[in-house]
Design a protein around this motif. Sequence first.
Motif, short mmCIF file in Angstrom:
data_model
loop_
_atom_site.label_atom_id
_atom_site.label_comp_id
_atom_site.label_asym_id
_atom_site.label_seq_id
_atom_site.Cartn_x
_atom_site.Cartn_y
_atom_site.Cartn_z
N ARG A 185 0.81 -1.22 0.00
CA ARG A 185 0.00 0.00 0.00
C ARG A 185 0.85 1.27 0.00
O ARG A 185 0.38 2.29 -0.49
CB ARG A 185 -0.94 0.00 1.21
N ARG A 186 2.06 1.24 0.53
CA ARG A 186 2.86 2.48 0.60
C ARG A 186 4.34 2.16 0.74
O ARG A 186 4.72 1.01 1.01
CB ARG A 186 2.40 3.37 1.76
N GLN A 187 5.15 3.24 0.55
CA GLN A 187 6.60 3.15 0.72
C GLN A 187 7.04 4.31 1.61
O GLN A 187 6.49 5.40 1.53
CB GLN A 187 7.32 3.23 -0.63
N HIS A 188 8.04 4.08 2.45
CA HIS A 188 8.59 5.17 3.24
C HIS A 188 10.08 4.92 3.46
O HIS A 188 10.55 3.78 3.40
CB HIS A 188 7.86 5.31 4.58
N LEU A 189 10.79 5.99 3.72
CA LEU A 189 12.25 5.92 3.87
C LEU A 189 12.64 5.15 5.12
O LEU A 189 12.02 5.29 6.18
CB LEU A 189 12.85 7.33 3.96
N THR A 190 13.68 4.36 4.97
CA THR A 190 14.31 3.78 6.16
C THR A 190 15.13 4.85 6.86
O THR A 190 15.32 5.97 6.35
CB THR A 190 15.23 2.61 5.76
N GLU A 191 15.65 4.53 8.04
CA GLU A 191 16.47 5.50 8.76
C GLU A 191 17.71 5.86 7.94
O GLU A 191 18.06 7.04 7.81
CB GLU A 191 16.88 4.94 10.12
N ILE A 192 18.37 4.86 7.36
CA ILE A 192 19.55 5.14 6.54
C ILE A 192 19.13 5.86 5.26
O ILE A 192 19.84 6.72 4.75
CB ILE A 192 20.34 3.85 6.23
N GLY A 193 17.94 5.53 4.74
CA GLY A 193 17.44 6.20 3.54
C GLY A 193 17.19 7.68 3.79
O GLY A 193 17.51 8.53 2.94
N ALA A 194 16.64 8.02 4.95
CA ALA A 194 16.39 9.43 5.28
C ALA A 194 17.70 10.20 5.42
O ALA A 194 17.85 11.33 4.92
CB ALA A 194 15.58 9.53 6.58
N TYR A 252 20.59 9.39 4.06
CA TYR A 252 21.21 9.46 2.74
C TYR A 252 20.57 10.56 1.90
O TYR A 252 21.25 11.33 1.21
CB TYR A 252 21.06 8.10 2.05
N TYR A 253 19.24 10.66 1.99
CA TYR A 253 18.51 11.69 1.24
C TYR A 253 18.96 13.10 1.64
O TYR A 253 19.17 13.97 0.79
CB TYR A 253 17.01 11.51 1.48
N GLU A 254 19.12 13.35 2.95
CA GLU A 254 19.53 14.68 3.41
C GLU A 254 20.93 15.02 2.91
O GLU A 254 21.21 16.16 2.51
CB GLU A 254 19.47 14.75 4.94
N LYS A 255 21.84 14.04 2.92
CA LYS A 255 23.20 14.30 2.43
C LYS A 255 23.19 14.59 0.93
O LYS A 255 23.90 15.48 0.45
CB LYS A 255 24.09 13.09 2.72
N VAL A 256 22.40 13.82 0.20
CA VAL A 256 22.36 14.01 -1.25
C VAL A 256 21.78 15.37 -1.61
O VAL A 256 22.22 16.01 -2.57
CB VAL A 256 21.56 12.86 -1.90
N LYS A 257 20.79 15.83 -0.84
CA LYS A 257 20.23 17.17 -1.10
C LYS A 257 21.31 18.24 -1.01
O LYS A 257 21.36 19.17 -1.82
CB LYS A 257 19.11 17.48 -0.10
N ILE A 258 22.19 18.13 -0.01
CA ILE A 258 23.28 19.11 0.15
C ILE A 258 24.22 19.04 -1.05
O ILE A 258 24.64 20.07 -1.60
CB ILE A 258 24.04 18.83 1.46
N ILE A 259 24.56 17.82 -1.47
CA ILE A 259 25.46 17.66 -2.61
C ILE A 259 24.86 18.25 -3.87
O ILE A 259 25.52 18.97 -4.62
CB ILE A 259 25.79 16.16 -2.81
#
Length: 270
Positions: free
Chosen positions: A27-36, A38-45
Motif C-alpha cells: 500500500r505504501r513506501q517510506h524511507l528507512t532511517e539510513i534512507g532518510a 542518505y537523502y539529506e546528504k544528497v540534497k546538500i550535494i
Amino acid sequence: MSLQLVGKHVQMLEQHLGVRLLNRTTRRQHLTEIGAGYYEKVKIILAEVESAEALAAESQAKPSGRLRINAPVSFGIHALMPRLAEYMAVYQEVQVEVSLANRYVDALTAGVDVIFRVGELSDSGVIARRLAPYRLVLCAAPAYLRANPPIHTPMDLAHHECLSFSYTELRTHWTFDGPGGLLTVPVTGRLMIDNGEALLIAARSGMGVLLQPAELVEPEIAAGRLVRVLPKYHPPSRPLHLLYAPDRQMTPKLRSFIEFAVAAFGPSTA
C-alpha cells in the motif's frame, strides 16, 4: 519518469550501496532511517552542484550593472579617470559610480564595490590587491625658491613653509631616501589642506614647498610652473592597494574591474 522506472533506479541504488533505502508494502513506501539520512546528504550535494554550475554560468556572463568605486581625490582625478574610459569602452553595460574622498573609507561598510587606498593598510578582514607604489615628488614654484634660503638637504626644510596634506603623516614629517640612507624630517607650515589640487594651486602661487603625487605635479614641472627640489633625495613611494570585502560576491562586473585595475595600475607599471 514513470513510477516503475523510478522504482527500478532506487533498486539499483540500493544494490550499489548495499543497504535498503525504502521500506515497501503493497500500500505504501517510506524511507528507512539510513534512507532518510542518505537523502539529506544528497540534497546538500545537489545544492552544491547547482551552486557550482551557477557560478560557472555567471563567469561566462557579460559584466553589467552599477559598479561603485571609491578613490583618493588626486589619484582619482589624475590616474584613475584618464584610464577609466578604457574600461568603460570595453564593458559598455557597466554603469560606473565614482566617489572621490581623502578621508578614510571602511571597505566593509561603505557600500562600495572597490576602494583604492594609498598608504599602509590597517583594515582587517578585507581582500587587498597590491598595485604599483604611489610616487611622491618634492617641488616648489621658481618665485618661492628665489625669495627663500636655498634647499641643499632635507634638514633645510625646517626653515621653509611646507604645504601640509591633512589626514596622513605628511602633515607633520617627510621622509627621504638619499646618499646617507633614510632621513625623516619634521615639517611645519601655516597652510594645511585636505586636497592635493588645492595644495598645488598654493605651491604655484609661491606659498611653500610641496610634496605630492607624481601624477599631480609632473605636468607642472614640465611646464616650468614648478621646479623639482632635492633631486638626489627621493621620497619613498607609498603603498597603493585595491580593496574589497571578502563577502562581496565576485560578479562579472567586479571581476572585470579588478583585472582591469591590476593591469592598469599593477606592479608592472612601476
